[in-house]
Every structure is written in structure tokens, then in C-alpha cells.
Design an enzyme around this catalytic site. Structure first.
Site, PDB file in Angstrom:
ATOM      1  N   ARG A 183       0.814  -1.216   0.000  1.00 14.88           N
ATOM      2  CA  ARG A 183       0.000   0.000   0.000  1.00 14.88           C
ATOM      3  C   ARG A 183       0.854   1.276   0.000  1.00 14.88           C
ATOM      4  NH1 ARG A 183      -4.126   2.187   4.462  1.00 14.88           N
ATOM      5  NH2 ARG A 183      -5.685   3.146   3.115  1.00 14.88           N
ATOM      6  N   HIS A 185       0.280   4.720  -2.212  1.00 19.78           N
ATOM      7  CA  HIS A 185      -0.020   6.021  -1.607  1.00 19.78           C
ATOM      8  C   HIS A 185       1.094   7.038  -1.821  1.00 19.78           C
ATOM      9  CE1 HIS A 185      -3.668   5.110   1.198  1.00 19.78           C
ATOM     10  NE2 HIS A 185      -3.754   4.476   0.050  1.00 19.78           N
ATOM     11  N   ASN A 228      -4.688   8.378   4.989  1.00 24.02           N
ATOM     12  CA  ASN A 228      -3.493   7.785   5.607  1.00 24.02           C
ATOM     13  C   ASN A 228      -3.519   7.710   7.130  1.00 24.02           C
ATOM     14  OD1 ASN A 228      -2.203   7.287   3.168  1.00 24.02           O
ATOM     15  ND2 ASN A 228      -1.176   9.290   3.138  1.00 24.02           N
ATOM     16  N   HIS A 255      -6.209  -5.757  -2.663  1.00 29.19           N
ATOM     17  CA  HIS A 255      -7.095  -5.991  -1.514  1.00 29.19           C
ATOM     18  C   HIS A 255      -7.362  -7.484  -1.281  1.00 29.19           C
ATOM     19  CE1 HIS A 255      -8.879  -1.620  -1.464  1.00 29.19           C
ATOM     20  NE2 HIS A 255      -7.581  -1.662  -1.212  1.00 29.19           N
TER      21      HIS A 255
END
Ligand code: HEM
Ligand code: NAG
Ligand code: NAG
Ligand code: NAG
Ligand code: NAG
Length: 345
Positions: free
Chosen positions: A62, A66, A100, A200
């Protein structure tokens, strides 16, 4: 394995080049002379961290996402709050942005990798490149095959922008049209959206998100909604506990069947209308080419793994800083002191 790797490498190189057009590009051999140890060091630290806690594989995957979606893959996500010499705030950390805060994690693992790399090859490997290779090694550690080639040569930003993080990171309640636009904003298409969402298949989500956004989601089947409501995230599980500066959230798995294995179950779940987050289920419930991608990936593991690799490489190419731009940060959490900027490698 070697042949497959080379084949994959040629294929993605062509794909990446055809999608970028002209500009100086990241390369797979960037550290071949300056830091060949990058592979063994990162793989070792990632494997150690994942052995200690399986979820860390997801958390590391992840981080690269991000980072890349906010002003490109430039390590900006890793910067902490940074003050001027007089103590005034220069910029606020992206870690505190909506998507976040109380959520992104794994920074200690990146710190450990950076420290080991500074020992082995001082002032050479950027934090942005560490995120790219750590993300790959993390996915591989939990089942992604084959190991796809990582492209290098990114440099680190001198600043972070929390406003941009709030603007560019997608939200769990986004409609399909909003997700598509969000990805298009950084040059990614619907195939990338469906393939990358497959991340996911590992990791966790807060029950606070499930209860707030998934229970009202009309795209999931009603039996699954009841299961989420009564068993997976029962009433009350949305409330954090602990001190205000260190809240503890109730979490559940993004893939309830095989939470720590990189596999195709994410797509199988979507086809049963059992997507955990509304942004997941909409990939199946929205009429369009996306449904064909979901079906493809649900039934063809090789196809998903190959497209996940290609789309991750495309994501890793989002406006990198190169050449003389940015710097090679010595500590991923803060810009270098201005009197010691690292010159072009
Ligand atoms: C398409 C839009 C996306 C949305 C709206 C979205 C949203 C979310 C949300 C809400 C969570 C749970 C966060 C929490 O409860 O703290 C999550 C977790 C996660 N996301 Fe996404 N995501 C998206 C795409 C992606 C992509 C492209 C990747 C990587 C390629 C990714 C990787 C992950 C991983 C691995 C986790 C689990 C992290 C952990 O357990 O530490 N997501 N995402
Ligand atoms: C960063 O700075 C902002 C603004 O001063 C503050 O609200 C926030 O709590 C700080 N975050 C951290 C992690 O220290
Ligand atoms: C930060 O990002 C916002 C939103 O994209 C933008 O309007 C702003 O100019 C950026 N700030 C800096 C200092 O670049
Ligand atoms: C969740 O379950 C409670 C009873 O435990 C019920 O009152 C509520 O309506 C349910 N919510 C949803 C969205 O199904
Ligand atoms: C935060 O809380 C967790 C769980 O209660 C605890 O293990 C951890 O040590 C705490 N961290 C800090 C910085 O206080």
C-alpha cells in the site's frame, strides 16, 4: 524462471515505453554498478518483517501506491512533519491526510531497509525506489509469481503536500466513475484500476469503515451485509479505544477467506457480491468493461498476476523525479540538511 523473468521484462519494458513516449525512463539496471546489494538487502528485510507479521506484506504494498498517487513516486509519503530552523512548520506530513491517518504503516520497515542500504551503498538508493522494490518483494513474499522486474532511478522529493494527498488518494465511497477519473488523473486506465485493486486480496480494513460505508452499500448481497453487521464488525466495533495519540482500531480482513495470501479470491468475492469496501464491489456491479476484467482475473490467476505486475510498473512510473531533480534522502523521514544536498549520482 529465468526465461520467464526475461520474457516478462521485455514485455513490460515495451509496455512502459509505449505508454510514456520519449522521456528519459526508469531502468531495471540503475543500481547494477552502484548498489547491486539492493535486491538481497530489501528482500531480506521484507521477508523478516513479513515473517514477524503477515499483514506487513499488505502494508508495504500500500505504501508504494499512496506514494505514487500524490505528486508521483517521490517518497513524499515517508516524510514526517518538518520544521524550519526557527521551528515553524515547513510542511505537514502526508501521513496525517484523510486516507493515511491511523491507517498507513510499515515505516519502521522502510527505515530498517534504508539504514542497511546506507551502510552498504551510502547516498545511493532513493527512498522512492525502496518503496517500489519493497512493494514487489512484499507481494512476492505472500504468493505473487513470478517476481516481476522493478524499474529504478527515482529521486526523493524535498517536500510533502498533505492537501495533495487529500485530493489525489481515492476514498472507499467513490463511485466507479470517480475511481476511473481518479486513476485517469495519474495516467492509469480501467484495466489498471481493476488489477491494482486486487491488492485488496491481502491486508486489513477498519471496522469503522465497514460499518460506515459498507453496511449502507446496496451493491453487496443482503446475507453478506448481515454477516458483516452481526459477525465480522458488530455494533460498537467502529469505536477506537486507547489514548488520543495512540488509538487502537478494530480491524478485519479485506479477503475473509485467505487474508494473507496473494491470490484471485478478491475477484471471486466480488462476483459473489461480497466486496468488503464499496470501491471494491463497484468494480463488479458497475456495467462495463470492468466486469470482464473481474471475471478474467477471478478465473485466471496467471492473467491477474501478470496484469498486476504490469499495472504496478505503470503506477511506479507516475512522474518520477529524475536526474538532478530532488535528492537521495539519507533518512526517508526528512529532507537532507540544505548544506549536504546529494548531487546527481
Ligand atoms: C481503487 C481505490 C482504492 C481505495 C478506495 C482503497 C481504499 C482502501 C481502504 C479504505 C483500506 C483500509 C484502510 C483502513 O481501514 O485503515 C485499504 C487498505 C489497503 N489497500 Fe487500498 N484502496 C484502493 C486501491 C488500492 C491499490 C491500488 C492498492 C495497491 C496496489 C491498495 C492496497 C491496499 C492494501 C494492501 C491495504 C491493506 C493495508 C494493510 O493492511 O496495512 N489499495 N484500501
Ligand atoms: C503534524 O503537524 C500538524 C500541524 O501542526 C499537527 O496537527 C499534527 O498532529 C502533526 N502530526 C504529527 C504526526 O506529529
Ligand atoms: C499542494 O497541493 C495542492 C492541491 O493539489 C495545491 O493546490 C498546492 O499548490 C500544493 N502546494 C504546494 C506548496 O505545492
Ligand atoms: C445491524 O444489526 C442491528 C441489530 O444488531 C440492526 O438493528 C441494524 O439495523 C443492522 N444494520 C444493518 C445495516 O443491517
Ligand atoms: C500504542 O498502543 C499499542 C496497543 O495498545 C501499544 O502496543 C503500543 O506500544 C503503543 N504505542 C505507543 C507509541 O504508545
Amino acid at each position: 524462471m529465468g526465461g520467464l523473468m526475461v520474457g516478462l521484462c521485455v514485455m513490460v519494458t515495451l509496455l512502459v515505453m509505449s505508454s510514456i513516449g520519449g522521456e528519459a525512463a526508469l531502468t531495471t539496471n540503475f543500481y547494477d554498478d552502484s548498489c547491486p546489494q539492493i535486491y538481497s538487502i530489501v528482500k531480506g528485510e521484507v521477508q523478516k518483517a513479513v515473517a514477524k507479521e503477515a499483514r506487513m506484506a499488505a502494508s508495504l504494498v500500500r505504501l508504494h501506491f499512496h506514494d505514487c498517487f500524490v505528486n508521483g513516486c517521490d517518497g513524499s509519503l515517508l516524510l514526517d512533519n518538518t520544521t524550519d530552523s526557527d521551528g515553524s512548520l515547513l510542511f505537514e506530513t502526508e501521513k496525517d491526510s484523510l486516507a493515511n491517518i491511523n491507517s498507513v504503516r510499515g515505516f519502521e520497515v522502510i527505515d530498517a531497509i534504508k539504514a542497511a542500504l546506507e551502510d552498504a551503498c551510502p547516498q545511493t538508493v532513493s527512498c522512492a525506489d525502496i518503496l517500489a522494490v519493497a512493494s514487489r518483494d512484499a507481494a512476492v513474499a505472500v504468493g505473487l509469481v513470478p517476481k516481476y522486474p522493478v524499474f529504478f532511478g527515482r529521486r526523493d522529493s524535498l517536500t510533502a503536500n498533505i492537501t495533495a494527498a487529500d485530493q489525489f488518494l481515492p476514498a472507499p465511497f467513490f463511485t466507479y466513475a470517480e475511481l476511473k477519473q481518479n486513476f485517469a488523473n495519474v495516467g492509469l486506465n480501467e484495466l489498471d484500476l481493476v488489477a491494482l485493486s486486487g491488492a485488496h486480496t491481502i491486508g486489513r480494513v477498519k471496522c469503522a469503515i465497514i460499518r460506515k460505508f459498507s453496511l449502507p452499500d446496496t451493491d453487496i448481497n443482503s446475507g453478506f451485509r448481515d454477516f458483516l453487521n452481526t459477525t465480522i464488525c458488530p455494533p460498537g466495533s467502529e469505536n477506537p479505544t486507547g489514548p488520543i495519540n495512540n488509538l487502537t482500531f478494530v480491524l478485519t480482513d479485506l479477503d475473509l477467506g485467505t487474508p494473507d495470501t496473494f491470490d484471485t479470491n478478491y475477484y471471486k468475492n466480488l462476483r459473489k457480491d461480497e466486496g468488503m469496501i464499496p470501491s471494491d464491489q463497484t468494480l463488479q456491479s458497475t456495467l462495463g468493461i470492468n466486469q470482464a476484467f473481474v471475471a478474467d482475473f477471478a478465473f485466471n490467476k496467471r492473467k491477474f498476476f501478470l496484469q498486476f505486475a504490469i499495472s504496478t510498473i505503470r503506477m511506479g512510473n507516475i512522474s518520477p523525479l529524475e536526474g538532478d531533480d530532488g535528492e537521495i534522502r539519507l533518512n526517508c523521514r526528512k529532507p537532507n540538511p540544505t548544506d549536504s544536498r546529494i548531487a546527481t549520482q
